[in-house]
Scaffold this active site. Structure first.
Site, mmCIF file in Angstrom:
data_model
loop_
_atom_site.group_PDB
_atom_site.id
_atom_site.type_symbol
_atom_site.label_atom_id
_atom_site.label_comp_id
_atom_site.label_asym_id
_atom_site.label_seq_id
_atom_site.Cartn_x
_atom_site.Cartn_y
_atom_site.Cartn_z
ATOM 1 N N GLY A 1 -14.486 -3.938 0.186
ATOM 2 C CA GLY A 1 -15.852 -3.422 0.342
ATOM 3 C C GLY A 1 -16.185 -2.361 -0.692
ATOM 4 N N LYS B 1 -20.840 -16.405 0.900
ATOM 5 C CA LYS B 1 -22.270 -16.198 1.146
ATOM 6 C C LYS B 1 -22.968 -15.433 0.025
ATOM 7 C CE LYS B 1 -21.885 -14.424 5.535
ATOM 8 N NZ LYS B 1 -20.496 -14.498 5.964
ATOM 9 N N GLY C 1 -10.330 -7.745 -1.976
ATOM 10 C CA GLY C 1 -10.645 -8.778 -0.988
ATOM 11 C C GLY C 1 -9.940 -10.104 -1.233
ATOM 12 N N ARG D 1 0.822 -1.216 0.000
ATOM 13 C CA ARG D 1 0.000 0.000 0.000
ATOM 14 C C ARG D 1 0.855 1.266 0.000
ATOM 15 N NH1 ARG D 1 -5.074 -1.986 3.788
ATOM 16 N NH2 ARG D 1 -6.163 -2.959 2.056
#
Length: 401
Positions: free
Chosen positions: A381, A201, A358, A37
């Protein structure tokens, strides 16, 4: 949302520029264990230095929840950035972030110098987008640049609030790249456009599935969420992960795909085992069965070999591919085959390939395919919300061109 002022559109010479970066790096005993990063932030920082700006950097690190925690200080980041930039990055060690050290450091800055503020989440107002802290941050600068895509889906002081009190708010190179790749993939893709969704999910991806079905030509489903779709088809799924409340939704999505003339690909075979591996990377005995022949006492943990071929084939003719979520329990070498097959097919295509942050980003990098992708998103996200078609507060807040 896609046409924002960038660092190439602004003049910062002699001006104080506050840059929101994503320095949320992993630390172990005060040392940075992965500096991706930091490296990713360098092009924007170097550009502002070269243009003669007085560069004030800010970021959050971890979750100090509004109180100063020494183990979450950005001091190690300042030290490492000094080395990476080849010039001193002065660290303003104020527990209140905008305190006497920050004010003094900024007041004495010369063009091209760099100061790093303390962890913005030392302030409880940061995550609540409080007015007072937003104004304090804005008081340090004349220009604001947001280069932290990872928090773009949240409205905080240091990425949204501050923009209300400065004349100029632009995006950095990292943000621009995310907007270009993710935004254009979803809103203006070169076709055929194939979207691949995995992960555990269905609930996490409800709006993404609905939005991408309208935009893409082929939607591929893998990972744990595939079993809810298979159950919706009336198949026995054994002890596989299933979201019973979402079976109806999966039926609707299959009908929607048919109505819109879109291909919705589900696993035709699946890799099964007696139970979830414990620990996650443990040796495990598996077999591959047809998706409509999963035994009642077995659990699906990865796509099967035929499915891997089917999905790889679908990618071959694509011009744009977006991938979010692994095909199975990729942390286990035995259950990583499906994810590897998909990653390999993306690495070998000349389509524009976009990895939506992610777990899929982690998988692609761990498996050594990172440099073969057109773009790997820096925000999990945030990239999901982008793929849902939502406006991201951190992007919206920047000035339009």
């Amino acid at each position: 949302m896609l046409n924002k002022k960038s660092v190439d559109d602004i003049n910062v010479k002699g001006k104080k520029v506050l840059v929101r970066c994503d320095f949320n790096v992993p630390l172990k005993d005060g040392a940075i264990t992965d500096e991706n990063r930091l490296v990713a932030a360098l092009p924007t920082i170097k550009k502002l230095i070269a243009d003669g700006g007085k560069v004030i950097l800010c970021s959050h690190l971890g979750k100090p929840k509004g109180e100063p925690k020494p183990e979450l200080s950005l001091a190690p980041v300042a030290a490492r950035l000094s080395e990476l930039l080849g010039q001193d990055v002065k660290f303003a060690a104020d527990p209140e972030v905008v305190g006497p050290n920050a004010k003094a450091a900024v007041a004495s800055m010369k063009d091209g110098e760099v100061v790093l503020l303390e962890n913005t989440r030392y302030r409880v107002e940061e995550t609540k987008n409080g007015e007072a802290f937003s104004k304090e941050l804005a008081s340090l600068c004349e220009v604001f640049v947001n280069d932290a895509f990872g928090t773009a889906h949240r409205a905080h002081c240091s990425n949204v609030g501050v923009t209300q009190y400065v004349d100029t708010a632009a995006v950095g190179y990292l943000m621009q790249k995310e907007i270009d790749f993710l935004g254009n993939a979803v809103n203006n893709p070169t076709r055929p456009f194939v979207a691949i969704l995995g992960g555990a999910k269905v609930a996490d991806k409800l709006n993404v599935i609905a939005n991408l079905l309208e935009k893409c030509d082929t939607l591929i489903i893998g990972g744990g969420m595939a079993y809810t779709f298979l159950k919706a088809k009336g198949y026995e799924v054994g002890t596989s992960l299933v979201d019973d409340e979402k079976v109806g939704y999966c039926k609707e999505m299959m009908e929607k795909a048919e109505r819109l003339g879109k291909k919705l690909l589900l696993p035709v075979d699946t890799t099964i085992a007696a139970a979830f591996p414990n620990p996650i990377d443990a040796e495990i005995e598996v077999s591959v069965v047809a998706s409509d022949a999963i035994p009642a006492d077995k659990m699906g943990l990865d796509i099967g070999t035929k499915t891997a071929e089917l999905y790889a084939d679908a990618v071959k003719s694509a011009k744009t591919v977006v991938w979010n979520g692994p095909m199975g329990v990729f942390e286990n070498p035995i259950l990583a085959k499906g994810t590897i097959a998909v990653a390999k097919s993306l690495a070998e295509t000349d389509a524009t390939t976009i990895i939506g942050g992610g777990d899929s980003a982690a998988a692609v990098n761990q498996l050594g395919f990172g440099d073969k992708m057109s773009h790997i998103s820096t925000g999990g996200g945030a990239s999901l919300e982008f793929l849902e078609g939502k406006d991201l507060p951190g992007v919206v807040a920047a000035n339009d061109k």
